[in-house]
Motif scaffolding. Sequence first.
Motif, PDB file in Angstrom:
ATOM      1  N   LYS A   2       8.317   5.139  -9.694  1.00 52.36           N
ATOM      2  CA  LYS A   2       8.878   5.816  -8.524  1.00 52.36           C
ATOM      3  C   LYS A   2       8.628   7.307  -8.642  1.00 52.36           C
ATOM      4  O   LYS A   2       8.871   7.916  -9.680  1.00 52.36           O
ATOM      5  CB  LYS A   2      10.380   5.553  -8.432  1.00 52.36           C
ATOM      6  CG  LYS A   2      11.076   6.322  -7.317  1.00 52.36           C
ATOM      7  CD  LYS A   2      12.565   6.094  -7.321  1.00 52.36           C
ATOM      8  CE  LYS A   2      13.211   6.844  -8.451  1.00 52.36           C
ATOM      9  NZ  LYS A   2      14.665   6.772  -8.485  1.00 52.36           N
ATOM     10  N   LYS A   3       8.120   7.889  -7.555  1.00 52.92           N
ATOM     11  CA  LYS A   3       7.944   9.337  -7.480  1.00 52.92           C
ATOM     12  C   LYS A   3       8.482   9.804  -6.132  1.00 52.92           C
ATOM     13  O   LYS A   3       8.338   9.121  -5.128  1.00 52.92           O
ATOM     14  CB  LYS A   3       6.477   9.711  -7.643  1.00 52.92           C
ATOM     15  CG  LYS A   3       5.971   9.294  -9.021  1.00 52.92           C
ATOM     16  CD  LYS A   3       4.684   9.891  -9.383  1.00 52.92           C
ATOM     17  CE  LYS A   3       4.341   9.461 -10.821  1.00 52.92           C
ATOM     18  NZ  LYS A   3       3.005   9.806 -11.179  1.00 52.92           N
ATOM     19  N   THR A  48      -3.688  17.624  -3.023  1.00 53.72           N
ATOM     20  CA  THR A  48      -3.710  18.008  -4.435  1.00 53.72           C
ATOM     21  C   THR A  48      -2.606  17.290  -5.199  1.00 53.72           C
ATOM     22  O   THR A  48      -2.824  16.765  -6.294  1.00 53.72           O
ATOM     23  CB  THR A  48      -3.563  19.537  -4.582  1.00 53.72           C
ATOM     24  OG1 THR A  48      -4.654  20.166  -3.899  1.00 53.72           O
ATOM     25  CG2 THR A  48      -3.539  19.962  -6.034  1.00 53.72           C
ATOM     26  N   PHE A  49      -1.405  17.257  -4.627  1.00 52.42           N
ATOM     27  CA  PHE A  49      -0.294  16.558  -5.266  1.00 52.42           C
ATOM     28  C   PHE A  49      -0.642  15.095  -5.505  1.00 52.42           C
ATOM     29  O   PHE A  49      -0.444  14.572  -6.611  1.00 52.42           O
ATOM     30  CB  PHE A  49       0.977  16.657  -4.408  1.00 52.42           C
ATOM     31  CG  PHE A  49       2.027  15.686  -4.843  1.00 52.42           C
ATOM     32  CD1 PHE A  49       2.807  15.930  -5.964  1.00 52.42           C
ATOM     33  CD2 PHE A  49       2.213  14.489  -4.163  1.00 52.42           C
ATOM     34  CE1 PHE A  49       3.752  15.014  -6.395  1.00 52.42           C
ATOM     35  CE2 PHE A  49       3.156  13.564  -4.583  1.00 52.42           C
ATOM     36  CZ  PHE A  49       3.927  13.827  -5.706  1.00 52.42           C
ATOM     37  N   LEU A  50      -1.157  14.412  -4.478  1.00 54.52           N
ATOM     38  CA  LEU A  50      -1.498  12.995  -4.606  1.00 54.52           C
ATOM     39  C   LEU A  50      -2.554  12.779  -5.684  1.00 54.52           C
ATOM     40  O   LEU A  50      -2.425  11.873  -6.514  1.00 54.52           O
ATOM     41  CB  LEU A  50      -1.988  12.438  -3.263  1.00 54.52           C
ATOM     42  CG  LEU A  50      -0.933  12.335  -2.159  1.00 54.52           C
ATOM     43  CD1 LEU A  50      -1.583  11.960  -0.829  1.00 54.52           C
ATOM     44  CD2 LEU A  50       0.162  11.349  -2.522  1.00 54.52           C
ATOM     45  N   ALA A  51      -3.590  13.601  -5.679  1.00 50.72           N
ATOM     46  CA  ALA A  51      -4.678  13.454  -6.653  1.00 50.72           C
ATOM     47  C   ALA A  51      -4.196  13.673  -8.089  1.00 50.72           C
ATOM     48  O   ALA A  51      -4.643  12.984  -9.010  1.00 50.72           O
ATOM     49  CB  ALA A  51      -5.807  14.431  -6.320  1.00 50.72           C
ATOM     50  N   GLU A  56      -2.288   4.378  -7.888  1.00 48.62           N
ATOM     51  CA  GLU A  56      -2.169   3.238  -6.971  1.00 48.62           C
ATOM     52  C   GLU A  56      -0.910   2.428  -7.217  1.00 48.62           C
ATOM     53  O   GLU A  56      -0.380   1.793  -6.314  1.00 48.62           O
ATOM     54  CB  GLU A  56      -3.380   2.316  -7.122  1.00 48.62           C
ATOM     55  CG  GLU A  56      -4.662   2.866  -6.569  1.00 48.62           C
ATOM     56  CD  GLU A  56      -5.812   1.884  -6.766  1.00 48.62           C
ATOM     57  OE1 GLU A  56      -5.582   0.718  -7.155  1.00 48.62           O
ATOM     58  OE2 GLU A  56      -6.962   2.304  -6.526  1.00 48.62           O
ATOM     59  N   ASP A  57      -0.434   2.418  -8.442  1.00 47.62           N
ATOM     60  CA  ASP A  57       0.730   1.614  -8.802  1.00 47.62           C
ATOM     61  C   ASP A  57       2.067   2.300  -8.514  1.00 47.62           C
ATOM     62  O   ASP A  57       3.114   1.664  -8.623  1.00 47.62           O
ATOM     63  CB  ASP A  57       0.674   1.253 -10.289  1.00 47.62           C
ATOM     64  CG  ASP A  57      -0.553   0.414 -10.619  1.00 47.62           C
ATOM     65  OD1 ASP A  57      -0.976  -0.373  -9.757  1.00 47.62           O
ATOM     66  OD2 ASP A  57      -1.088   0.565 -11.735  1.00 47.62           O
ATOM     67  N   GLY A  82      -1.515   3.548  -0.107  1.00 51.54           N
ATOM     68  CA  GLY A  82      -0.721   2.775  -1.059  1.00 51.54           C
ATOM     69  C   GLY A  82       0.717   2.610  -0.642  1.00 51.54           C
ATOM     70  O   GLY A  82       1.035   2.487   0.537  1.00 51.54           O
ATOM     71  N   LYS A  83       1.614   2.649  -1.622  1.00 48.39           N
ATOM     72  CA  LYS A  83       3.039   2.424  -1.395  1.00 48.39           C
ATOM     73  C   LYS A  83       3.723   3.749  -1.088  1.00 48.39           C
ATOM     74  O   LYS A  83       4.239   4.409  -1.975  1.00 48.39           O
ATOM     75  CB  LYS A  83       3.655   1.786  -2.633  1.00 48.39           C
ATOM     76  CG  LYS A  83       3.014   0.476  -3.039  1.00 48.39           C
ATOM     77  CD  LYS A  83       3.642   0.009  -4.336  1.00 48.39           C
ATOM     78  CE  LYS A  83       2.754  -0.968  -5.044  1.00 48.39           C
ATOM     79  NZ  LYS A  83       3.260  -1.318  -6.362  1.00 48.39           N
ATOM     80  N   VAL A  84       3.712   4.124   0.179  1.00 47.04           N
ATOM     81  CA  VAL A  84       4.305   5.384   0.604  1.00 47.04           C
ATOM     82  C   VAL A  84       5.387   5.107   1.642  1.00 47.04           C
ATOM     83  O   VAL A  84       5.176   4.361   2.594  1.00 47.04           O
ATOM     84  CB  VAL A  84       3.241   6.340   1.210  1.00 47.04           C
ATOM     85  CG1 VAL A  84       3.890   7.617   1.721  1.00 47.04           C
ATOM     86  CG2 VAL A  84       2.157   6.654   0.192  1.00 47.04           C
ATOM     87  N   ASN A  85       6.558   5.710   1.431  1.00 51.06           N
ATOM     88  CA  ASN A  85       7.651   5.677   2.400  1.00 51.06           C
ATOM     89  C   ASN A  85       7.995   7.118   2.732  1.00 51.06           C
ATOM     90  O   ASN A  85       8.010   7.972   1.840  1.00 51.06           O
ATOM     91  CB  ASN A  85       8.888   4.993   1.802  1.00 51.06           C
ATOM     92  CG  ASN A  85       8.669   3.520   1.585  1.00 51.06           C
ATOM     93  OD1 ASN A  85       8.760   2.738   2.514  1.00 51.06           O
ATOM     94  ND2 ASN A  85       8.363   3.132   0.353  1.00 51.06           N
ATOM     95  N   ILE A  86       8.279   7.389   4.006  1.00 46.37           N
ATOM     96  CA  ILE A  86       8.635   8.749   4.425  1.00 46.37           C
ATOM     97  C   ILE A  86      10.004   8.709   5.087  1.00 46.37           C
ATOM     98  O   ILE A  86      10.261   7.881   5.960  1.00 46.37           O
ATOM     99  CB  ILE A  86       7.593   9.330   5.405  1.00 46.37           C
ATOM    100  CG1 ILE A  86       6.212   9.398   4.733  1.00 46.37           C
ATOM    101  CG2 ILE A  86       8.031  10.716   5.885  1.00 46.37           C
ATOM    102  CD1 ILE A  86       5.091   9.845   5.657  1.00 46.37           C
ATOM    103  N   ILE A  87      10.855   9.633   4.667  1.00 48.07           N
ATOM    104  CA  ILE A  87      12.174   9.830   5.273  1.00 48.07           C
ATOM    105  C   ILE A  87      12.238  11.291   5.690  1.00 48.07           C
ATOM    106  O   ILE A  87      11.852  12.182   4.938  1.00 48.07           O
ATOM    107  CB  ILE A  87      13.301   9.505   4.277  1.00 48.07           C
ATOM    108  CG1 ILE A  87      13.228   8.037   3.845  1.00 48.07           C
ATOM    109  CG2 ILE A  87      14.664   9.827   4.890  1.00 48.07           C
ATOM    110  CD1 ILE A  87      14.190   7.669   2.731  1.00 48.07           C
TER     111      ILE A  87
END
Length: 141
Positions: A2-3, A48-51, A56-57, A82-87
């Motif tokens: 989790k990030k 940049t943050f994502l890279a 992927e996990d 991938g597994k992205v949720n936005i609030i």
Amino acid sequence: MKKILIATHGEFAEGIMSSAEIILGKQENLFFINAHVDHIPVDKKIETFLAENVSEDDNLIIITDVFGGSVNQTAIRYLSSGKVNIITGFNLPLLLELIMLNESDITPEKLKEITEKSKEQIIYVNDELLKVNDEDDEFEL
């Protein structure tokens, strides 16, 4: 893993992350992006943050300050990554709940529940104190 990425206009992201870490201690998987505070476009900051920080996990939760705002609009582009949720439109109680959330509990249903619970923490204190005063004549402002 989790990030959580807090991405906001100005320095709100950094400030609320600081508040969360005062309460819960240093958080290894909590990150922030302060948008529109320098010459680097928010999409470049997110890329940049994502890279550098997300595989992927990973389960990534991005929280933004304003629905429809430039930061939120930019974050939405990464929903297919991938597994992205936005609030969006969050507060400190929501952030604390997300930090304490077990990775196995990262589901749309649980995220909706946490979002709804955080709304209950927005209280007009004047009215709450009037209710207390009506119930208990000993409590005064």
